[in-house]
Motif scaffolding. Structure first.
Motif, PDB file in Angstrom:
ATOM      1  N   UNK A 169     114.032 -41.657  66.579  1.00  0.00           N
ATOM      2  CA  UNK A 169     113.133 -41.232  67.648  1.00  0.00           C
ATOM      3  C   UNK A 169     112.929 -42.331  68.688  1.00  0.00           C
ATOM      4  N   UNK A 170     112.881 -43.585  68.232  1.00  0.00           N
ATOM      5  CA  UNK A 170     112.673 -44.707  69.152  1.00  0.00           C
ATOM      6  C   UNK A 170     113.983 -45.192  69.755  1.00  0.00           C
ATOM      7  N   UNK A 171     115.087 -44.644  69.284  1.00  0.00           N
ATOM      8  CA  UNK A 171     116.416 -45.018  69.761  1.00  0.00           C
ATOM      9  C   UNK A 171     116.642 -46.528  69.650  1.00  0.00           C
ATOM     10  N   UNK A 172     116.410 -47.036  68.436  1.00  0.00           N
ATOM     11  CA  UNK A 172     116.631 -48.462  68.185  1.00  0.00           C
ATOM     12  C   UNK A 172     117.148 -48.636  66.753  1.00  0.00           C
ATOM     13  N   UNK A 173     117.717 -49.775  66.436  1.00  0.00           N
ATOM     14  CA  UNK A 173     118.259 -50.004  65.086  1.00  0.00           C
ATOM     15  C   UNK A 173     117.170 -49.982  64.016  1.00  0.00           C
ATOM     16  N   UNK A 174     117.558 -49.665  62.802  1.00  0.00           N
ATOM     17  CA  UNK A 174     116.632 -49.612  61.666  1.00  0.00           C
ATOM     18  C   UNK A 174     115.987 -50.975  61.446  1.00  0.00           C
ATOM     19  N   UNK A 175     116.770 -52.024  61.570  1.00  0.00           N
ATOM     20  CA  UNK A 175     116.221 -53.371  61.390  1.00  0.00           C
ATOM     21  C   UNK A 175     115.122 -53.682  62.390  1.00  0.00           C
ATOM     22  N   UNK A 176     115.265 -53.202  63.596  1.00  0.00           N
ATOM     23  CA  UNK A 176     114.235 -53.412  64.617  1.00  0.00           C
ATOM     24  C   UNK A 176     112.955 -52.678  64.235  1.00  0.00           C
ATOM     25  N   UNK A 177     113.107 -51.461  63.729  1.00  0.00           N
ATOM     26  CA  UNK A 177     111.930 -50.694  63.294  1.00  0.00           C
ATOM     27  C   UNK A 177     111.231 -51.425  62.156  1.00  0.00           C
TER      28      UNK A 177
ATOM     29  N   UNK B 281     101.278 -42.644  60.271  1.00  0.00           N
ATOM     30  CA  UNK B 281     100.430 -41.495  60.599  1.00  0.00           C
ATOM     31  C   UNK B 281     101.222 -40.194  60.705  1.00  0.00           C
ATOM     32  N   UNK B 282     102.464 -40.298  61.173  1.00  0.00           N
ATOM     33  CA  UNK B 282     103.292 -39.087  61.292  1.00  0.00           C
ATOM     34  C   UNK B 282     104.187 -38.888  60.073  1.00  0.00           C
ATOM     35  N   UNK B 283     104.129 -39.834  59.151  1.00  0.00           N
ATOM     36  CA  UNK B 283     104.902 -39.760  57.901  1.00  0.00           C
ATOM     37  C   UNK B 283     106.404 -39.664  58.121  1.00  0.00           C
ATOM     38  N   UNK B 284     106.924 -40.361  59.123  1.00  0.00           N
ATOM     39  CA  UNK B 284     108.364 -40.395  59.334  1.00  0.00           C
ATOM     40  C   UNK B 284     108.952 -41.554  58.541  1.00  0.00           C
ATOM     41  N   UNK B 285     110.164 -41.364  58.080  1.00  0.00           N
ATOM     42  CA  UNK B 285     110.851 -42.452  57.402  1.00  0.00           C
ATOM     43  C   UNK B 285     111.272 -43.484  58.439  1.00  0.00           C
ATOM     44  N   UNK B 286     111.668 -44.657  57.953  1.00  0.00           N
ATOM     45  CA  UNK B 286     112.132 -45.715  58.862  1.00  0.00           C
ATOM     46  C   UNK B 286     113.326 -45.208  59.665  1.00  0.00           C
ATOM     47  N   UNK B 287     114.216 -44.470  59.021  1.00  0.00           N
ATOM     48  CA  UNK B 287     115.391 -43.936  59.707  1.00  0.00           C
ATOM     49  C   UNK B 287     114.993 -42.940  60.794  1.00  0.00           C
TER      50      UNK B 287
END
Length: 184
Positions: free
Chosen positions: A143-151, A132-138
């Motif tokens: 923003x969530x302060x977590x690893x890319x794999x977790x996202x 919805x906010x069109x943010x990339x996984x990175x």
């Protein structure tokens, strides 16, 4: 430098005196401010705030003088200040006019929000930020302060959960072709 035992005892005695003053006068002051304001909740709020201010000044407050009058005066001034703020806000609101009418949400929007509320918070946050906010996984990871794999895991699990929740609705991905948002 540590305070001496004598100064600690004196401070403890002042705090005990203040506690006794509070216990003896809080009910009476609330009753008086209630009579002045006509609003019990407001009277309780302003009296408590006045006591907080008195506590902050307990070293200077003369408990042998008229501390109750001081607290009552501060409480009254707080009530008047609140009324003025409310009056100003209401005047501003009247100048703005009525808010524009907003159409009700579309049925598919309601279904989506209901489904989003039913998935875990971390999955919901990842799905909303990404789709919805069109943010990339990175960007979601940052923003969530977590690893890319977790996202990626949150997105995968969140999409699967939403698919289950939206099955047999007008948003069922098997029967509806809604435009997908692609991220690079």
């Amino acid at each position: 430098m540590r305070p001496s035992d004598e100064s600690r005892r004196a401070q403890g005695a002042r705090e005990h005196e203040f506690d006794a003053f509070y216990a003896a006068s809080v009910g009476r002051l609330i009753g008086q401010l209630y009579a002045m304001t006509g609003d019990l909740a407001e009277a309780q709020d302003v009296v408590q705030e006045a006591f907080v201010r008195a506590w902050e000044r307990r070293a200077e407050l003369d408990l042998d003088g008229a501390p109750e009058a001081w607290v009552r005066t501060v409480a009254w001034r707080l009530a008047v200040s609140r009324w003025r703020r409310v009056r100003t806000a209401l005047a501003f609101d009247r100048r703005q006019g009525p808010p524009p009418s907003v159409p009700p949400p579309e049925p598919h929007h309601v279904l989506l929000v209901q489904a989003l509320r039913r998935i875990p918070e971390a999955q919901r946050r990842a799905v909303v930020l990404h789709h919805l906010c069109d943010l990339t996984v990175e960007q979601v990871a940052a923003e969530a302060d977590c690893p890319i794999g977790t996202v990626k895991a949150h997105l995968s699990r969140g999409r699967a959960a939403l698919a289950r929740l939206l099955a047999d609705t007008e948003l069922d991905p098997r029967t509806t072709r809604l435009p997908e948002v692609r991220h690079g």
